[in-house]
Design a protein around this motif. Structure first.
Motif: not given
Length: 161
Positions: A14, A17-22, A28, A30-31, A118
């Motif tokens: 982790r 890891a960028g912020p997660a997008q739901t 989910t 994330r980048e 991603l």
């Protein structure tokens, strides 16, 4: 846990890891940041000695379709003549590979600027991108619109694109 699951840059880490997008309650996106990607194009059929140079520098066999190789630097088969290498921001094996391929009839360059890594996670991830059958690390190269997309299935319920 297999070695690649703890040392691979595309394993279940982790960090970076960028912020997660739901995307939905069970999906989910994330980048994954901080990775470097290098593309190698070589005619291994006409120049079989190149395979030995790559394997020697990377310390692992060449990847096969659907079967990545390596641990600290992951080698992913793209086509019979193309391999994608993925690793942390600093890794010495790439310098060794550059030296081993100096003067060889290959194209080898960093492509990090043109790619994004991603991660899809959640119960819907594997339904959306079903993995090949079998245990462990798998990959699949396919088309999505006009893009060539590499899917990596670390075996932990996530999909890396």
């Amino acid at each position: 846990m297999a070695d690649w699951q703890t040392t691979s840059p595309l394993a279940a880490r982790r960090t970076g890891a960028g912020p997660a997008q739901t995307l939905s309650p069970s999906l989910t996106l994330r980048e994954i940041e901080g990775l470097r990607l290098f593309a190698l194009t070589a005619d291994f059929a006409r120049h079989p000695e190149l395979a030995a140079h790559v394997e020697g520098a990377m310390g692992t066999p060449l990847p096969k379709p659907g079967a990545p190789s390596g641990s600290d630097v992951l080698a992913i088969w793209q086509t019979p003549s193309d391999i994608l290498f993925v690793g942390q921001a600093e890794f010495g094996r790439i310098a060794a590979l550059q030296g081993a391929l100096a003067g060889a009839p290959v194209l080898f360059d960093e492509v990090s600027y043109g790619f994004a890594v991603l991660e899809l996670s959640g119960p819907e991830a594997l339904a959306l991108c079903p993995p090949p059958k079998g245990e462990g690390l798998h990959s699949h190269v396919g088309r999505f619109a006009d893009l060539r997309v590499t899917q990596l299935f670390p075996g932990n319920g996530t999909v890396r694109l």
